[in-house]
Design a protein around this motif. Structure first.
Motif, short mmCIF file in Angstrom:
data_model
loop_
_atom_site.label_atom_id
_atom_site.label_comp_id
_atom_site.label_asym_id
_atom_site.label_seq_id
_atom_site.Cartn_x
_atom_site.Cartn_y
_atom_site.Cartn_z
N LEU A 73 0.84 -1.20 0.00
CA LEU A 73 0.00 0.00 0.00
C LEU A 73 0.87 1.25 0.00
O LEU A 73 1.87 1.31 0.71
N THR A 74 0.48 2.23 -0.80
CA THR A 74 1.13 3.53 -0.73
C THR A 74 0.39 4.35 0.33
O THR A 74 -0.67 3.97 0.81
N GLU A 75 0.96 5.50 0.67
CA GLU A 75 0.29 6.37 1.63
C GLU A 75 -1.06 6.81 1.08
O GLU A 75 -2.07 6.81 1.79
N ASP A 76 -1.08 7.17 -0.21
CA ASP A 76 -2.34 7.58 -0.83
C ASP A 76 -3.33 6.42 -0.86
O ASP A 76 -4.52 6.60 -0.61
N GLY A 77 -2.83 5.21 -1.13
CA GLY A 77 -3.70 4.04 -1.14
C GLY A 77 -4.33 3.76 0.21
O GLY A 77 -5.50 3.41 0.30
N THR A 78 -3.54 3.95 1.25
CA THR A 78 -4.06 3.76 2.60
C THR A 78 -5.19 4.74 2.88
O THR A 78 -6.25 4.35 3.39
N LEU A 79 -4.99 5.99 2.50
CA LEU A 79 -6.03 7.01 2.71
C LEU A 79 -7.26 6.74 1.86
O LEU A 79 -8.40 6.80 2.34
N GLN A 80 -7.05 6.44 0.58
CA GLN A 80 -8.17 6.25 -0.35
C GLN A 80 -8.99 5.01 0.00
O GLN A 80 -10.22 5.05 0.02
N LEU A 81 -8.31 3.89 0.25
CA LEU A 81 -9.04 2.66 0.58
C LEU A 81 -9.71 2.78 1.94
O LEU A 81 -10.83 2.28 2.12
N GLY A 82 -9.06 3.44 2.88
CA GLY A 82 -9.69 3.69 4.18
C GLY A 82 -10.95 4.52 4.02
O GLY A 82 -11.97 4.27 4.68
N GLY A 83 -10.90 5.52 3.14
CA GLY A 83 -12.07 6.35 2.86
C GLY A 83 -13.20 5.56 2.22
O GLY A 83 -14.37 5.75 2.57
N LEU A 84 -12.85 4.67 1.29
CA LEU A 84 -13.88 3.85 0.64
C LEU A 84 -14.56 2.93 1.66
O LEU A 84 -15.78 2.75 1.64
N ILE A 85 -13.77 2.35 2.56
CA ILE A 85 -14.36 1.48 3.57
C ILE A 85 -15.24 2.29 4.52
O ILE A 85 -16.33 1.85 4.90
N ALA A 86 -14.80 3.48 4.88
CA ALA A 86 -15.61 4.33 5.76
C ALA A 86 -16.96 4.65 5.11
O ALA A 86 -18.00 4.63 5.77
N GLU A 87 -16.95 4.94 3.80
CA GLU A 87 -18.20 5.20 3.09
C GLU A 87 -19.06 3.93 3.02
O GLU A 87 -20.28 3.99 3.17
N ALA A 88 -18.42 2.79 2.79
CA ALA A 88 -19.15 1.54 2.63
C ALA A 88 -19.81 1.09 3.93
O ALA A 88 -20.84 0.41 3.90
N ARG A 89 -19.27 1.50 5.06
CA ARG A 89 -19.85 1.11 6.35
C ARG A 89 -21.28 1.61 6.51
O ARG A 89 -22.08 0.99 7.20
N SER A 90 -21.59 2.72 5.89
CA SER A 90 -22.95 3.25 6.01
C SER A 90 -23.81 2.91 4.80
O SER A 90 -24.93 3.39 4.68
N ASP A 91 -23.30 2.09 3.91
CA ASP A 91 -24.01 1.70 2.69
C ASP A 91 -24.64 0.32 2.91
O ASP A 91 -23.93 -0.64 3.20
N ALA A 92 -25.94 0.23 2.76
CA ALA A 92 -26.66 -1.03 3.00
C ALA A 92 -26.18 -2.16 2.10
O ALA A 92 -26.27 -3.34 2.47
N ARG A 93 -25.65 -1.83 0.92
CA ARG A 93 -25.16 -2.87 0.00
C ARG A 93 -24.01 -3.69 0.60
O ARG A 93 -23.77 -4.81 0.18
N PHE A 94 -23.30 -3.11 1.56
CA PHE A 94 -22.13 -3.77 2.13
C PHE A 94 -22.36 -4.27 3.55
O PHE A 94 -21.42 -4.54 4.28
#
Length: 102
Positions: A73-94
């Protein structure tokens, strides 16, 4: 990058060890994502700059096998993937993945 179940599963595994080297086969086993989905995804993540890739140093391999390709993981990847997971936590699809995030 489009949020899919496979991406969230792989992101979860990558973020479990953000500073480590991840090998494709191990990542497929831990995430439950088939190799036919995983490797194109890893290529997209490398192209986006979220992962770096490389090859094992052949002089450090103790068994008789070819070098493995690894992903970090790059530093940007850590931030971006962490952000996607944070968004997905509130998404009923996930909702089915929420147990992995606790």
């Amino acid at each position: 990058m489009r949020k899919t179940h496979a991406l969230m599963q792989v992101a979860t595994e990558l973020l479990a060890e953000p500073g480590g080297k991840h090998y494709g086969y191990d990542l497929a086993k831990r995430s439950g994502v088939r190799s036919g989905v995983l490797y194109p995804m890893l290529t997209r993540l490398v192209d986006a700059g979220w992962l770096n890739d490389g090859w094992e140093d052949p002089t450090t391999i103790e068994q008789r096998r070819p070098p493995r390709r690894y992903y970090e993981l790059t530093e940007d990847g850590t931030l971006q993937l962490g952000g996607l997971i944070a968004e997905a936590r509130s998404d009923a699809r996930f909702a089915s993945l929420k147990e992995r995030w606790t």
